[in-house]
Design a protein around this motif. Structure first.
Motif, PDB file in Angstrom:
ATOM      1  N   UNK A 495       1.155  -1.168  -0.319  1.00  0.00           N
ATOM      2  CA  UNK A 495      -0.314   0.695  -0.035  1.00  0.00           C
ATOM      3  C   UNK A 495       0.858   1.072   0.360  1.00  0.00           C
ATOM      4  N   UNK A 496       1.779   1.443   0.861  1.00  0.00           N
ATOM      5  CA  UNK A 496       2.657   2.657   0.551  1.00  0.00           C
ATOM      6  C   UNK A 496       3.667   2.962  -0.432  1.00  0.00           C
ATOM      7  N   UNK A 497       3.940   1.424  -1.052  1.00  0.00           N
ATOM      8  CA  UNK A 497       4.640   1.878  -2.819  1.00  0.00           C
ATOM      9  C   UNK A 497       4.081   2.741  -3.723  1.00  0.00           C
ATOM     10  N   UNK A 498       2.312   2.223  -3.481  1.00  0.00           N
ATOM     11  CA  UNK A 498       1.115   2.532  -4.663  1.00  0.00           C
ATOM     12  C   UNK A 498       1.017   4.067  -3.674  1.00  0.00           C
ATOM     13  N   UNK A 499       0.477   3.746  -2.635  1.00  0.00           N
ATOM     14  CA  UNK A 499       0.583   6.062  -2.512  1.00  0.00           C
ATOM     15  C   UNK A 499       1.799   6.453  -2.894  1.00  0.00           C
ATOM     16  N   UNK A 603     -10.950   5.209 -10.785  1.00  0.00           N
ATOM     17  CA  UNK A 603     -10.334   6.694 -11.705  1.00  0.00           C
ATOM     18  C   UNK A 603      -9.736   7.603  -9.947  1.00  0.00           C
ATOM     19  N   UNK A 604      -9.989   7.607  -9.197  1.00  0.00           N
ATOM     20  CA  UNK A 604     -10.116   8.377  -8.060  1.00  0.00           C
ATOM     21  C   UNK A 604      -8.394   8.950  -7.851  1.00  0.00           C
ATOM     22  N   UNK A 605      -7.335   7.786  -8.300  1.00  0.00           N
ATOM     23  CA  UNK A 605      -6.188   9.102  -8.392  1.00  0.00           C
ATOM     24  C   UNK A 605      -6.048   9.625  -9.732  1.00  0.00           C
ATOM     25  N   UNK A 657     -10.205   2.928 -19.901  1.00  0.00           N
ATOM     26  CA  UNK A 657     -10.629   2.194 -19.973  1.00  0.00           C
ATOM     27  C   UNK A 657      -9.703   0.594 -18.707  1.00  0.00           C
ATOM     28  N   UNK A 658      -8.952   0.234 -19.043  1.00  0.00           N
ATOM     29  CA  UNK A 658      -8.084  -0.720 -18.317  1.00  0.00           C
ATOM     30  C   UNK A 658      -8.232  -0.178 -17.158  1.00  0.00           C
ATOM     31  N   UNK A 659      -7.760   1.211 -16.520  1.00  0.00           N
ATOM     32  CA  UNK A 659      -7.966   1.448 -15.427  1.00  0.00           C
ATOM     33  C   UNK A 659      -9.369   0.825 -14.300  1.00  0.00           C
ATOM     34  N   UNK A 660     -10.396   1.169 -15.194  1.00  0.00           N
ATOM     35  CA  UNK A 660     -12.076   1.268 -14.533  1.00  0.00           C
ATOM     36  C   UNK A 660     -11.858  -0.214 -14.428  1.00  0.00           C
ATOM     37  N   UNK A 661     -12.070  -1.250 -15.508  1.00  0.00           N
ATOM     38  CA  UNK A 661     -11.562  -2.525 -15.314  1.00  0.00           C
ATOM     39  C   UNK A 661     -10.748  -2.965 -13.506  1.00  0.00           C
ATOM     40  N   UNK A 662      -9.208  -2.552 -14.178  1.00  0.00           N
ATOM     41  CA  UNK A 662      -7.644  -3.314 -12.952  1.00  0.00           C
ATOM     42  C   UNK A 662      -7.222  -1.911 -12.435  1.00  0.00           C
ATOM     43  N   UNK A 663      -7.802  -0.861 -11.909  1.00  0.00           N
ATOM     44  CA  UNK A 663      -6.661   0.723 -11.422  1.00  0.00           C
ATOM     45  C   UNK A 663      -5.107  -0.051 -10.953  1.00  0.00           C
ATOM     46  N   UNK A 669      -0.018   6.364 -14.490  1.00  0.00           N
ATOM     47  CA  UNK A 669       1.511   6.914 -14.697  1.00  0.00           C
ATOM     48  C   UNK A 669       0.924   7.384 -16.704  1.00  0.00           C
ATOM     49  N   UNK A 670       0.267   6.600 -17.444  1.00  0.00           N
ATOM     50  CA  UNK A 670       0.096   6.957 -18.815  1.00  0.00           C
ATOM     51  C   UNK A 670      -0.866   7.989 -18.846  1.00  0.00           C
ATOM     52  N   UNK A 671      -1.690   7.822 -17.955  1.00  0.00           N
ATOM     53  CA  UNK A 671      -2.520   9.158 -17.975  1.00  0.00           C
ATOM     54  C   UNK A 671      -2.096  10.554 -18.177  1.00  0.00           C
ATOM     55  N   UNK A 672      -1.613  10.073 -16.918  1.00  0.00           N
ATOM     56  CA  UNK A 672      -0.771  11.818 -16.580  1.00  0.00           C
ATOM     57  C   UNK A 672       0.405  11.760 -18.552  1.00  0.00           C
ATOM     58  N   UNK A 673       0.969  10.835 -18.622  1.00  0.00           N
ATOM     59  CA  UNK A 673       1.550  11.479 -19.664  1.00  0.00           C
ATOM     60  C   UNK A 673       1.054  11.696 -21.122  1.00  0.00           C
ATOM     61  N   UNK A 674       0.213  10.896 -20.805  1.00  0.00           N
ATOM     62  CA  UNK A 674      -0.942  11.370 -22.541  1.00  0.00           C
ATOM     63  C   UNK A 674      -1.229  12.459 -22.374  1.00  0.00           C
ATOM     64  N   UNK A 675      -1.886  13.248 -21.140  1.00  0.00           N
ATOM     65  CA  UNK A 675      -2.159  14.467 -20.763  1.00  0.00           C
ATOM     66  C   UNK A 675      -1.702  14.938 -21.230  1.00  0.00           C
ATOM     67  N   UNK A 676      -0.114  15.116 -20.858  1.00  0.00           N
ATOM     68  CA  UNK A 676       1.218  16.187 -21.650  1.00  0.00           C
ATOM     69  C   UNK A 676       1.011  15.996 -22.704  1.00  0.00           C
ATOM     70  N   UNK A 677       1.121  15.446 -23.076  1.00  0.00           N
ATOM     71  CA  UNK A 677       0.490  14.986 -25.164  1.00  0.00           C
ATOM     72  C   UNK A 677      -0.170  15.768 -25.610  1.00  0.00           C
TER      73      UNK A 677
END
Length: 1451
Positions: A495-499, A603-605, A657-663, A669-677
């Motif tokens: 949990x700490x690592x994920x946080x 999708x909270x994070x 959609x992958x996050x919604x199935x299995x966060x 990170x990919x969401x953030x990376x694609x947002x930058x793009x």
């Protein structure tokens, strides 16, 4: 003051506790009585809790369903109070006093026991409130409103304490009380009337927060009541499954209002700021919050951190937020990120609390947390300076710098004191942080000094502060990344690592936003920052060096991002679909809106990232939808940009959609990376200058996406489904069919694809000479992959009609049945598209030779095949068109008999000549010419687009024309057209299924002017009018029922689909299936080989079922999976599809309608949460509750193979359902209470085949389907019901219903039909009503189609009445015992088509129907000969009415 029902019940329960009679009665009782005696306080508490819940619900909910439940509860409570008040309580209404009646102890005990039973019954009603979603806004308009909710929280805390919940709920009662005290503190000074009058966003923020808290508290209260009732039933000795479930639900609800919940924290923060802005809370309001939080996370010596540092953080952030709003600035995205950082601190505190409760020690964690708090305080301090300096006022900047000069020094001093007692590692990290904070201290002082000396401008101050902020963010990110690298191997799943992973993403995003702010500030630096500005030794150098410094910071973070990209999973598709990219972006925008509204915890994070992504796509989508072709031609960058945006969109769809199935954190990170793009692309798009004034990238907050009304017309275009054939070959072929030898004969039409073989055969099949010559006719399409059973059924359908008995016959019996029907009859059978003589060898025994002139008409591309079937024949080879014939056909198709304008003659004939005489090519190019401007220039471009005489092959020329037609299709039609290629060759494509596919795929976008289905039908008619799609069957109302593609067009669709990555077609000729044995014998299905992996967005399989399941295909990025069997058409053997969920987790479309799934509905399917289309087959008779997980499902088709299928109550929560179709029939099993609380399926427009009993329950269920347009159902009269229930339910409330098909099982109904006036199509069967009842139907003002089937009405005489059926266009009578039909032309003034079938007793059709001016066609199938003759007389009388007859003496 009136005495309420609750007052009476609570008084009674409170009074009996001290009654000696009651005590004696309990004492004389057995052990169970003594147990109940010990529970007397609990029973009283239950009723008090019920009163509290009732009052809260009345304040909180304004929902119609809730009102119904509350009304039902109220009736039961009043009945209980009335019985108690009548027998055991004396009520003095004058002075509102009560006392116990002088009854014996047994009576008191009996009513005490009844109160327990009543509570249990009413508790069931209360539970139904949990299923309702209509939480209204809870508005605080007076101090009494606040007092109520504060008292509610306090009382609830007492109840939680009294309920004896197990941990962790038992410990939560203190938190509830603290929360109540906190709410009282922050709202004590609120001016309620002023706040209510002010209105606006701030008041809405307050009300939204209170509503959220109140709804959670009410739900906890309801769960508590249920728990207490269950405790009473089990006497507190055992914990039932239900009690465990209730405990989990309350734990989940606790989390919703816990201070460490980021969503709640965001609501909370805006609530506090809003309170302060409207003057209801003093500026130190955050101290209330920090005290509340500190109590929540009190850990050893961290109390000081919580009560001071968190208070300081919140105060700094609130100060910044208020300043931003006071200055009228737009929403700063960094505010949310700082809020997220504070949330990270709270999460860390909570984590340390949990570990300490377990007896573990985390001294290092405490120290690191404290250092991070100091750093965050420094960040927020600098952020506050930015907003104070935002207006560019010299006075304000000077004042601010003077103010902070002394204040900033406290930060390093505190940290120095703290660092004195730390270990080496902690001291090392702390010393680095200290050095950074000292640097901030020094540079802020330097800024003050330089600004005082007028050596720097305000802009320099602002950008220097930004640079300081960036330094802190980079320092924290580097430290966190180093920590993650050290922990990666040992704590990857902790949990700490994920946080820490999520915290790193927050920092990376903050860095990007701050960099963008700095770039925005310095983009015009030569103007804003004079070169005369000097620097101080403590500053970074000249202003140019600010950009260099930020770039260096960026260089520090780039390796971190690169490493994160390496460990993130690759995208499963190397290339994405290229078709209609703007359309997909629009579809994604809608999907993101739905996701944000649903707001799942997964999708909270990245919720705020998704919000920003949604805004960017709205801006870009609006831009791309308005770009013109000239814009693309003049600016190639636009085309590149469109492709880039679409690729990002496909990646975003996959990741979210992958996050919604299995966060997983890699997805975050990919969401953030694609947002930058996406930010970069959006900025690039904003700089493009286009000629189209509406096409520009708007500000994200002001973009309003309006879907284009691409199909504006309501009228269905007049489509001539028949190709005009100017050749002179028809007569000679007709003569071969109706003249010549009386011997059984075979006539063959052969020729290349597209030359018109099927068109010619169809014309011959329907010409009047053929109709009158043959007793019966039938048409079957063979194609390459034929199935003998399908062909036999298709022929029998035309000869006899299909019954359930025929459908269940074996192949041998079907062949014998067909032969018996054809004996002694002159018949014509058309076998279209024959590829192999084997099909004739399999069917020839079904065709008797009675030497009466019967014929078989065969069409084939292969002359050799025709000769193998009939060696002595001379197959008729259709020739190509001459240039003049091609031109005449083109003129007919384009101008519809009006003639070609003079200016288009030369270019038109040139185009016709280039079609090389192939009719299909002429038709295709005509469809294109119809849609473009009829000018010489426009037609000239088409002529030039066709390569001159180089292509001599007519088929190749045809494909070239298809390419040109496709290029000129509007973008929204291209995916719709290509999708037709997934269907089987030479098979009718059901329009209803096609449209549902289009909807699920997102090709149809919402419009206020038309329904989604209406838009889709418009798209199909557009394709038909362009001659790209053929109409194969029409409905009784003239609409297209099924369509098909020509083989060449299908080939083109599949080639184009593959080239554009639109879909992948897999057949038995592809690997590995080409190596699979053709026979199933010896084919080991139990042997599991490696799955076959596909990189395809959509997959369509044409395979043997066994081969498909043997290969266990895999496609992580596949969104659509469609299966058609290449053999054994009946899905007999059940198959296990459990691998589908593991191999295709993101499916949006799953069509397994041709696969038998067995007797149990596969639970794994309900894990495919993105499904919008699901079609399956099986023997299952129940559907699991988990089907409710498929909240996005729009179409659900279940082909039941065994009787009735029962739907669970969770189906009512699937509010996106538009089409629900189950056969043989489907039922809801809801009791009265269930009906009260089920949701409405407001989007459902078509439903079949619903099984319902006549009665009030039926109306209650159907009222939950308010927008139904098409309904097919079975009504039955349940055994043992009273005669009063022989009533057909009223359906007049279904105001949108246009098509109704009803079968009835039971005794004759006693009430006439009550049908909606909007009804346009009605089908009835098995009602056995007298003809007098038909007047109700005749008065329907909009009825156009009426089908009376299988004893719908009984009686030998039908006397039609005046002023009925005024709009009826289609009438079908089938299997009725009517003998005499008395009617005139005035009774059916608009009738166009009359069908009589199996009406053995009907003597004749009223001759007066010859005077119906609109009548076009009469069909008489298997009726008595006199009826056939009457139809012929009507035809002879008019000469215009077409008559089709299938003779009754076939049997």
């Amino acid at each position: 003051m009136a005495i309420s029902s609750f007052d009476i019940i609570v008084f009674f329960l409170d009074a009996v506790r001290g009654s000696s009679k009651f005590i004696d009665a309990v004492a004389r009782g057995n052990k169970s009585h003594r147990v109940r005696w010990r529970q007397r306080d609990r029973i009283l508490g239950d009723w008090k809790l019920l009163r509290l819940i009732s009052e809260a619900i009345h304040k909180l909910m304004r929902d119609e369903d809730a009102e119904r439940v509350l009304l039902n509860m109220g009736v039961k409570i009043e009945a209980a109070a009335e019985e108690i008040g009548w027998h055991v309580v004396i009520i003095n209404k004058n002075n509102a006093q009560m006392k116990l009646s002088p009854v014996n102890g047994k009576t008191l005990y009996d009513y005490y026991s009844k109160s327990i039973k009543w509570m249990e019954e009413i508790g069931e009603d209360v539970e139904h409130l949990l299923d309702l979603s209509g939480w209204s806004s809870c508005r605080l308009q007076s101090p009494s409103d606040v007092s109520f909710w504060l008292q509610f929280v306090t009382t609830l805390a007492d109840i939680v304490d009294d309920t004896k919940w197990s941990e962790p709920i038992g410990a939560w009662r203190k938190e509830l009380r603290l929360f109540g005290e906190y709410m009282e503190g922050v709202s004590r000074n609120l001016d309620f009337p002023a706040a209510a009058a002010a209105g606006g966003d701030d008041v809405n923020a307050i009300n939204d927060f209170v509503t959220r808290v109140a709804s959670v508290m009410v739900r906890i209260a309801i769960h508590s009541l249920k728990y207490r009732i269950h405790c009473g039933k089990t006497e507190g000795k055992t914990k039932t499954v239900e009690m465990i479930k209730l405990t989990k639900s309350v734990v989940d609800l606790q989390h919703e209002i816990h201070p460490t919940n980021p969503k709640f924290m965001e609501f909370h923060f805006h609530f506090l700021v809003a309170l302060h802005k409207i003057g209801g809370v003093k500026p130190d309001f955050s101290s209330h919050y920090s005290n509340y939080v500190a109590t929540e996370v009190r850990i050893r010596d961290t109390r000081e951190i919580c009560s001071r540092e968190i208070y300081g953080l919140l105060k700094l952030l609130a100060f910044t937020k208020l300043k931003q709003q006071e200055e009228g600035e737009e929403e700063d995205q960094t505010i949310q990120i700082f809020l997220a950082e504070i949330h990270t601190v709270l999460i860390e505190l909570e984590f340390l609390l949990q570990t300490e409760r377990k007896g573990e020690q985390h001294i290092h964690g405490h120290s690191e947390l404290r250092i991070n708090v100091f750093l965050l305080q420094t960040e927020l301090f600098l952020k506050g300076m930015l907003f104070c300096n935002n207006q560019g006022s010299t006075f304000r900047t000077k004042d601010l710098l003077n103010h902070v000069k002394g204040d900033v020094q406290w930060m390093p001093k505190k940290l120095i004191r703290f660092l004195e007692n730390l270990t080496h590692w902690e001291a090392e990290y702390g010393n680095k942080a200290l050095a950074l904070i000292k640097q901030v201290d020094y540079k802020v002082a330097s800024l003050h000094q330089l600004f005082e000396a007028k050596k720097i401008t305000e802009s320099t101050v602002r950008n220097s502060i930004l640079l300081l902020l960036l330094n802190i963010v980079v320092f924290k990110a580097e430290a966190l990344f180093e920590k993650l690298q050290l922990e990666r191997s040992s704590a990857a799943n902790s949990e700490a690592y994920r946080k820490d992973q999520i915290a790193l993403l927050v920092l990376l995003n903050l860095f990007t936003l701050l960099c963008n702010q700095l770039k925005e500030e310095t983009k015009d630096m030569d103007t804003i920052f004079p070169q005369t500005e000097t620097s101080d030794a403590g500053m970074a150098g000249p202003i140019h060096n600010m950009i260099i410094s930020s770039s260096r910071l960026q260089d520090k973070l780039n390796p971190i991002k690169s490493t994160l990209r390496v460990v993130s999973p690759p995208f499963p598709l190397s290339d994405f679909p290229k078709t209609d990219k703007p359309g997909f972006v629009e579809f994604l925008i809608g999907s993101l809106e739905e996701l944000l509204n649903y707001d799942p915890a997964s999708i909270e994070p990245v919720r705020n990232y998704i919000k920003e992504i949604h805004l960017h796509f709205k801006s870009l989508g609006s831009f791309l939808m308005k770009v013109s072709e000239s814009d693309i031609d003049n600016n190639p960058e636009v085309k590149v940009l469109g492709g880039h945006v679409a690729n990002i969109a496909y990646k975003i769809e996959f990741v979210i959609d992958s996050i919604e199935v299995d966060p997983q954190w890699q997805g975050f990170f990919l969401v953030y990376d694609l947002l930058e793009e996406l930010r970069i692309v959006n900025k690039r798009a904003s700089r493009i200058q286009l000629t189209t004034p509406q096409a520009k990238v708007l500000d994200n907050k002001h973009v309003i996406q309006v879907p284009p009304n691409v199909i504006s017309r309501d009228a269905t275009p007049a489509i001539n489904g028949m190709v005009v054939d100017p050749r002179d070959e028809e007569q000679s072929i007709t003569d071969q069919l109706v003249k010549g030898s009386s011997k059984f004969g075979i006539v063959s039409l052969v020729g290349m694809p597209g030359i018109g073989k099927t068109t010619m055969a169809w014309k011959l099949f329907n010409c009047q000479k053929v109709l009158s010559h043959f007793h019966c006719r039938a048409w079957c399409t063979v194609s390459q992959g034929y199935d003998k059973r399908d062909l036999l059924l298709e022929i029998l359908r035309g000869i006899l009609g299909l019954t359930d008995e025929i459908r269940q016959m074996t192949n041998e019996d079907l062949q014998l049945k067909l032969r018996q029907c054809l004996l002694r009859n002159r018949f014509l059978i058309v076998m279209d598209d024959v590829w192999d003589a084997g099909v004739w060898n399999e069917l020839r025994n079904a065709f008797p030779d009675d030497a009466n002139g019967s014929r078989i008409l065969i069409t084939s591309r292969l002359r050799d095949v025709a000769l193998q079937i009939e060696p002595d024949s001379d197959p008729h080879s259709l020739r190509l068109f001459s240039d003049d014939e091609s031109w005449n056909l083109l003129v007919e198709k384009v101008f519809h008999g009006e003639g070609c304008p003079e200016e288009l003659l030369l270019v038109g004939k040139e185009i016709a000549k280039k079609c090389k005489g192939l009719p299909l090519a002429v038709v295709a190019i005509s469809g294109l010419l119809q849609k473009i401007e009829k000018s010489r220039a426009s037609w000239g471009k088409i002529a030039k687009g066709l390569i001159a005489e180089v292509i001599e092959d007519p088929k190749a020329r045809c494909m070239e024309i298809f390419e040109l037609s496709y290029k000129h299709l509007p973008g929204y039609l291209k995916p719709c057209f290509l999708y037709l290629g997934v269907f089987l060759e030479d098979k009718d494509i059901p329009v209803s299924k096609l449209i549902r596919f289009w909807l699920a795929e997102g090709f149809i976008h919402d419009s206020e002017l038309k329904s989604l289905e209406g838009i889709a039908e418009g798209y199909l008619m557009e394709l038909i009018s362009r001659s790209l799609v053929e109409v194969s069957k029409r409905r009784s109302n003239g609409m297209v029922k099924s369509c098909r593609l020509h083989d060449l067009l299908r080939d083109f669709c599949q080639l184009k689909a593959r080239a554009e990555n639109f879909f992948r077609l897999v057949t038995r000729f592809d690997e590995p299936y080409v190596s699979f044995p053709s026979s199933d014998f010896g084919f080991e299905i139990g042997h599991h080989s490696d799955p076959v992996t596909y990189e395809a967005y959509r997959l369509c399989f044409f395979l043997k079922r066994l081969h498909f399941f043997k290969s266990r295909p895999f496609g992580l990025g596949t969104r659509s999976l469609i299966f058609f069997p290449s053999a054994d058409s009946e899905p007999r053997c059940p198959y296990d599809i459990s691998f589908i969920w593991h191999n295709f987790k993101l499916l949006r479309v799953l069509d397994f309608e041709c696969i038998n799934l067995g007797v149990t509905f596969p639970a794994d399917i309900t894990c495919l949460v993105h499904l919008r289309y699901l079609a399956i087959t099986g023997y299952m008779q129940t559907i699991p509750q988990s089907i409710g997980n498929l909240r996005k499902l729009e179409t659900f088709v279940l082909k039941g193979l065994r009787g009735q299928v029962v739907l669970p109550d969770t189906i009512w929560h699937m509010t996106r359902l538009r089409h629900l179709h189950v056969n043989m029939h489907v039922a809801f099993t809801l009791d009265d209470e269930g009906l009260e609380v089920c949701c409405k399926l407001g989007d459902l427009v078509s439903l079949s085949c619903l099984s319902l009993s006549c009665g009030e329950d039926t109306e209650s269920i159907i009222k939950r389907l308010p927008n139904l347009q098409k309904l097919r159902c079975i009504f039955f009269h349940p055994q043992g019901s009273s005669k009063n229930s022989y009533q057909f339910p009223g359906l007049d409330f279904l105001t949108h219903l246009v098509s109704l098909n009803v079968s009835y099982y039971g005794s004759a109904i006693t009430r006439e039909f009550i049908l909606p006036s909007n009804l346009r199509k009605l089908t009835l069967s098995k009602f056995r009503l007298p003809w007098s009842h038909i007047s109700t139907i005749g008065r329907l003002p909009n009825l156009e189609v009426l089908k009376l089937l299988l004893d719908a009405f009984e009686g030998l005489t039908w006397d039609m009445e005046e002023d009925q059926f005024k709009e009826l266009k289609f009438l079908k009578l089938d299997n009725l015992n009517v003998s005499q039909w008395n009617a005139t032309c005035d009774h059916l003034p608009k009738l166009e088509r009359l069908v009589l079938q199996n009406c053995k007793d009907l003597k004749e059709i009223p001759y007066d129907f010859a005077d119906i001016g609109t009548l076009e066609l009469i069909e008489v199938h298997w009726c008595r000969q006199s009826a056939e003759e009457s139809a012929k007389r009507i035809r002879e009388a008019t000469g215009d009415i077409k008559v089709l007859i299938s003779s009754s003496y076939l049997r």
